[in-house]
Design a protein around this motif. Structure first.
Motif, PDB file in Angstrom:
ATOM      1  N   MET A 162       0.844  -1.197   0.000  1.00 25.18           N
ATOM      2  CA  MET A 162       0.000   0.000   0.000  1.00 25.18           C
ATOM      3  C   MET A 162       0.881   1.250   0.000  1.00 25.18           C
ATOM      4  SD  MET A 162      -2.896   1.134   2.795  1.00 25.18           S
ATOM      5  CE  MET A 162      -1.673   1.222   4.102  1.00 25.18           C
ATOM      6  N   THR A 163       0.626   2.144  -0.925  1.00 29.54           N
ATOM      7  CA  THR A 163       1.400   3.373  -1.043  1.00 29.54           C
ATOM      8  C   THR A 163       0.923   4.406  -0.033  1.00 29.54           C
ATOM      9  OG1 THR A 163       1.690   2.963  -3.410  1.00 29.54           O
ATOM     10  CG2 THR A 163       2.116   5.198  -2.619  1.00 29.54           C
ATOM     11  N   GLN A 164       1.865   5.009   0.707  1.00 29.14           N
ATOM     12  CA  GLN A 164       1.522   6.081   1.647  1.00 29.14           C
ATOM     13  C   GLN A 164       1.428   7.394   0.863  1.00 29.14           C
ATOM     14  OE1 GLN A 164       1.256   3.226   4.019  1.00 29.14           O
ATOM     15  NE2 GLN A 164       0.945   5.175   4.987  1.00 29.14           N
ATOM     16  N   ARG A 165       0.376   8.140   1.080  1.00 26.26           N
ATOM     17  CA  ARG A 165       0.158   9.359   0.315  1.00 26.26           C
ATOM     18  C   ARG A 165      -0.248  10.515   1.230  1.00 26.26           C
ATOM     19  NH1 ARG A 165      -2.390   5.500  -3.205  1.00 26.26           N
ATOM     20  NH2 ARG A 165      -1.393   5.429  -5.263  1.00 26.26           N
ATOM     21  N   THR A 166      -0.163  11.719   0.645  1.00 28.35           N
ATOM     22  CA  THR A 166      -0.689  12.915   1.290  1.00 28.35           C
ATOM     23  C   THR A 166      -1.865  13.403   0.463  1.00 28.35           C
ATOM     24  OG1 THR A 166       1.487  13.536   2.160  1.00 28.35           O
ATOM     25  CG2 THR A 166      -0.195  15.263   2.034  1.00 28.35           C
ATOM     26  N   TRP A 167      -2.984  13.626   1.124  1.00 28.73           N
ATOM     27  CA  TRP A 167      -4.237  14.000   0.464  1.00 28.73           C
ATOM     28  C   TRP A 167      -4.666  15.392   0.903  1.00 28.73           C
ATOM     29  CZ3 TRP A 167      -7.390   9.917  -1.990  1.00 28.73           C
ATOM     30  CH2 TRP A 167      -6.771   8.661  -1.964  1.00 28.73           C
ATOM     31  N   PHE A 168      -5.185  16.177  -0.032  1.00 28.28           N
ATOM     32  CA  PHE A 168      -5.831  17.450   0.273  1.00 28.28           C
ATOM     33  C   PHE A 168      -7.307  17.270  -0.011  1.00 28.28           C
ATOM     34  CE2 PHE A 168      -7.618  21.542  -0.792  1.00 28.28           C
ATOM     35  CZ  PHE A 168      -7.023  22.426   0.094  1.00 28.28           C
ATOM     36  N   ILE A 169      -8.148  17.414   1.026  1.00 27.50           N
ATOM     37  CA  ILE A 169      -9.577  17.134   0.903  1.00 27.50           C
ATOM     38  C   ILE A 169     -10.375  18.312   1.445  1.00 27.50           C
ATOM     39  CG2 ILE A 169     -11.458  15.547   1.485  1.00 27.50           C
ATOM     40  CD1 ILE A 169      -9.348  13.396   2.064  1.00 27.50           C
ATOM     41  N   THR A 170     -11.282  18.835   0.655  1.00 29.06           N
ATOM     42  CA  THR A 170     -12.149  19.907   1.138  1.00 29.06           C
ATOM     43  C   THR A 170     -13.374  19.306   1.829  1.00 29.06           C
ATOM     44  OG1 THR A 170     -13.362  20.055  -0.963  1.00 29.06           O
ATOM     45  CG2 THR A 170     -11.419  21.462  -0.704  1.00 29.06           C
ATOM     46  N   GLY A 171     -13.812  19.960   2.894  1.00 25.60           N
ATOM     47  CA  GLY A 171     -15.022  19.531   3.595  1.00 25.60           C
ATOM     48  C   GLY A 171     -14.854  18.222   4.331  1.00 25.60           C
ATOM     49  N   VAL A 172     -13.869  18.157   5.254  1.00 22.24           N
ATOM     50  CA  VAL A 172     -13.588  16.894   5.947  1.00 22.24           C
ATOM     51  C   VAL A 172     -14.408  16.717   7.219  1.00 22.24           C
ATOM     52  CG1 VAL A 172     -11.261  16.746   5.015  1.00 22.24           C
ATOM     53  CG2 VAL A 172     -11.631  17.897   7.209  1.00 22.24           C
ATOM     54  N   ASN A 173     -15.320  17.632   7.487  1.00 27.45           N
ATOM     55  CA  ASN A 173     -16.090  17.541   8.732  1.00 27.45           C
ATOM     56  C   ASN A 173     -17.251  16.567   8.656  1.00 27.45           C
ATOM     57  OD1 ASN A 173     -16.905  19.844   6.943  1.00 27.45           O
ATOM     58  ND2 ASN A 173     -18.737  19.749   8.229  1.00 27.45           N
ATOM     59  N   SER A 174     -17.694  16.212   7.427  1.00 26.27           N
ATOM     60  CA  SER A 174     -18.855  15.323   7.314  1.00 26.27           C
ATOM     61  C   SER A 174     -18.848  14.614   5.965  1.00 26.27           C
ATOM     62  CB  SER A 174     -20.160  16.116   7.472  1.00 26.27           C
ATOM     63  OG  SER A 174     -20.293  17.058   6.417  1.00 26.27           O
ATOM     64  N   GLY A 175     -19.803  13.696   5.816  1.00 26.68           N
ATOM     65  CA  GLY A 175     -19.997  13.023   4.535  1.00 26.68           C
ATOM     66  C   GLY A 175     -18.798  12.232   4.065  1.00 26.68           C
ATOM     67  N   THR A 195       4.746  17.800  -0.311  1.00 28.43           N
ATOM     68  CA  THR A 195       4.129  17.133  -1.457  1.00 28.43           C
ATOM     69  C   THR A 195       2.684  16.801  -1.116  1.00 28.43           C
ATOM     70  OG1 THR A 195       6.214  16.119  -2.174  1.00 28.43           O
ATOM     71  CG2 THR A 195       4.189  15.115  -2.973  1.00 28.43           C
ATOM     72  N   VAL A 196       1.815  17.009  -2.068  1.00 26.70           N
ATOM     73  CA  VAL A 196       0.429  16.546  -1.956  1.00 26.70           C
ATOM     74  C   VAL A 196       0.173  15.665  -3.161  1.00 26.70           C
ATOM     75  CG1 VAL A 196      -2.011  17.164  -1.868  1.00 26.70           C
ATOM     76  CG2 VAL A 196      -0.322  18.600  -0.684  1.00 26.70           C
ATOM     77  N   ASP A 197      -0.225  14.420  -2.915  1.00 29.44           N
ATOM     78  CA  ASP A 197      -0.381  13.446  -3.992  1.00 29.44           C
ATOM     79  C   ASP A 197      -1.760  13.461  -4.616  1.00 29.44           C
ATOM     80  OD1 ASP A 197       2.274  12.063  -3.592  1.00 29.44           O
ATOM     81  OD2 ASP A 197       1.377  11.750  -1.612  1.00 29.44           O
ATOM     82  N   VAL A 198      -2.785  13.717  -3.802  1.00 29.79           N
ATOM     83  CA  VAL A 198      -4.171  13.613  -4.280  1.00 29.79           C
ATOM     84  C   VAL A 198      -4.967  14.822  -3.805  1.00 29.79           C
ATOM     85  CG1 VAL A 198      -6.233  12.167  -4.435  1.00 29.79           C
ATOM     86  CG2 VAL A 198      -3.991  11.098  -4.048  1.00 29.79           C
ATOM     87  N   ILE A 199      -5.644  15.465  -4.741  1.00 29.90           N
ATOM     88  CA  ILE A 199      -6.558  16.570  -4.444  1.00 29.90           C
ATOM     89  C   ILE A 199      -7.979  16.034  -4.552  1.00 29.90           C
ATOM     90  CG2 ILE A 199      -7.343  18.867  -5.119  1.00 29.90           C
ATOM     91  CD1 ILE A 199      -4.448  18.859  -4.215  1.00 29.90           C
ATOM     92  N   VAL A 200      -8.771  16.195  -3.493  1.00 29.76           N
ATOM     93  CA  VAL A 200     -10.154  15.724  -3.503  1.00 29.76           C
ATOM     94  C   VAL A 200     -11.092  16.911  -3.292  1.00 29.76           C
ATOM     95  CG1 VAL A 200     -11.862  14.147  -2.532  1.00 29.76           C
ATOM     96  CG2 VAL A 200      -9.446  13.496  -2.562  1.00 29.76           C
ATOM     97  N   ASN A 201     -11.841  17.247  -4.324  1.00 33.16           N
ATOM     98  CA  ASN A 201     -12.865  18.279  -4.212  1.00 33.16           C
ATOM     99  C   ASN A 201     -14.138  17.613  -3.713  1.00 33.16           C
ATOM    100  OD1 ASN A 201     -12.220  20.967  -4.780  1.00 33.16           O
ATOM    101  ND2 ASN A 201     -12.144  20.622  -6.969  1.00 33.16           N
ATOM    102  N   SER A 219       3.461  14.689 -11.173  1.00 34.06           N
ATOM    103  CA  SER A 219       2.542  13.596 -10.840  1.00 34.06           C
ATOM    104  C   SER A 219       1.444  14.128  -9.942  1.00 34.06           C
ATOM    105  CB  SER A 219       3.273  12.462 -10.121  1.00 34.06           C
ATOM    106  OG  SER A 219       3.755  12.917  -8.858  1.00 34.06           O
ATOM    107  N   GLY A 220       0.413  13.317  -9.781  1.00 35.07           N
ATOM    108  CA  GLY A 220      -0.671  13.676  -8.875  1.00 35.07           C
ATOM    109  C   GLY A 220      -2.008  13.213  -9.397  1.00 35.07           C
ATOM    110  N   ARG A 221      -2.981  13.236  -8.509  1.00 39.85           N
ATOM    111  CA  ARG A 221      -4.353  12.874  -8.852  1.00 39.85           C
ATOM    112  C   ARG A 221      -5.297  13.984  -8.416  1.00 39.85           C
ATOM    113  NH1 ARG A 221      -5.529   7.302  -9.744  1.00 39.85           N
ATOM    114  NH2 ARG A 221      -3.821   6.544 -11.035  1.00 39.85           N
TER     115      ARG A 221
END
Length: 280
Positions: free
Chosen positions: A1-14, A77-83, A128-130
């Motif tokens: 399993m690859t360790q990553r850094t994620w940027f996620i908006t709205g992490v308080n719910s859902g 580094t941020v590997d994954v951006i999640v809107n 690179s990135g997602r």
């Protein structure tokens, strides 16, 4: 399993909360945004430096780029951006106030666009990135009573679809996630309604209002399983263009696309009749 850094908006719910909990539990780092920081105090206390959090209101578009820049600076580094951040605005189009329309567009559409635009220079620099855009089956199919919500989701899907093609040669993968109804606070927590107009009580648009006001219809989707599927998509290479989650989403999207394709195919001759003759 690859360790990553994620940027996620709205992490308080859902989905944002479900993904963040799963990612932190497995040892990944998460940079999260919330409107109210105390909503995630428990995550900060439990996971410490692995959970970077800042407040952000997506309607304050001028704040988006500096905050995204700060996340990359602080974390390297941020590997994954999640809107993920967004909400549903429902009611007949005429019932919605101008302020509601503008807020929905700013949050669901313009906010997501600006997060992606702010992240792209950093992802290009990394080579690179997602980018993962949380949408809905409502980005492919439309129902009465959801005109403004559909406007934001059809809009962001078109934007993200085009961006994915632009950045594919740069090593950046882009995925649109289209969940069906899930048992989060989306339907009976964050969803908003426009002021009712009596004339629409007999309209199909009233179904959305009745469902939200009753608060009794359970969604079929399991948000934990959906979050797992979204996270797993980061390991797929190439990045999947779209991920459909939930039987209701699959049925709605396939039904809408089949009907639209039939409408278009029936017009092949009339469409070509408007061209200049061949050779001219």
């Amino acid at each position: 399993m690859t360790q990553r850094t994620w940027f996620i908006t709205g992490v308080n719910s859902g989905f944002g909360r479900a993904m963040t909990e799963q990612l932190l539990e497995r040892g990944d780092r998460v940079a999260g945004t919330v409107r109210k920081r105390d909503a995630v105090n428990d995550l900060s206390e439990t996971y410490g430096e692995n959970f970077w959090v800042e407040t952000l209101d997506l309607t304050d578009t001028a704040d988006i780029r500096p905050l995204v820049d700060k996340a990359f600076t602080d974390l390297g580094t941020v590997d994954v951006i999640v809107n993920n951040a967004g909400y549903g605005l429902f009611g007949a189009a005429e019932e919605l106030t101008d302020e509601q329309v503008e807020d929905a567009l700013d949050t669901n559409l313009l906010g997501s666009i600006q997060v992606i635009r702010a992240a792209l220079p950093h992802l290009r620099g990394q080579g690179s990135g997602r980018i993962i855009q949380i949408s809905t089956f409502g980005g492919q199919a439309a129902l009465p009573g959801g005109s403004m919500y559909h406007a934001t989701k059809w809009g962001i899907e078109g934007f993200v679809d085009a961006v994915g093609q632009e950045v594919a040669p740069l090593g950046i993968g882009v995925t649109i996630v289209e969940p069906g109804g899930a048992r989060t606070a989306f339907r009976y927590g964050s969803a908003k309604l426009g002021p009712a107009i009596d004339a629409y009580a007999a309209s199909p648009a009233s179904f959305a209002r009745t469902m939200i006001e009753s608060g009794t219809q359970l969604s079929p989707g399991d948000p934990v399983k959906m979050a797992e599927a979204i996270i797993a998509s980061a390991d797929q290479n190439p990045a999947p263009k779209r991920i459909v989650l939930g039987t209701d989403s699959f049925n709605m999207i396939t039904g809408a696309l089949t009907a639209r394709l039939a409408d278009v195919q029936a017009q092949q001759d009339s469409a070509s009749a408007t061209d200049f003759p061949a050779g001219e």
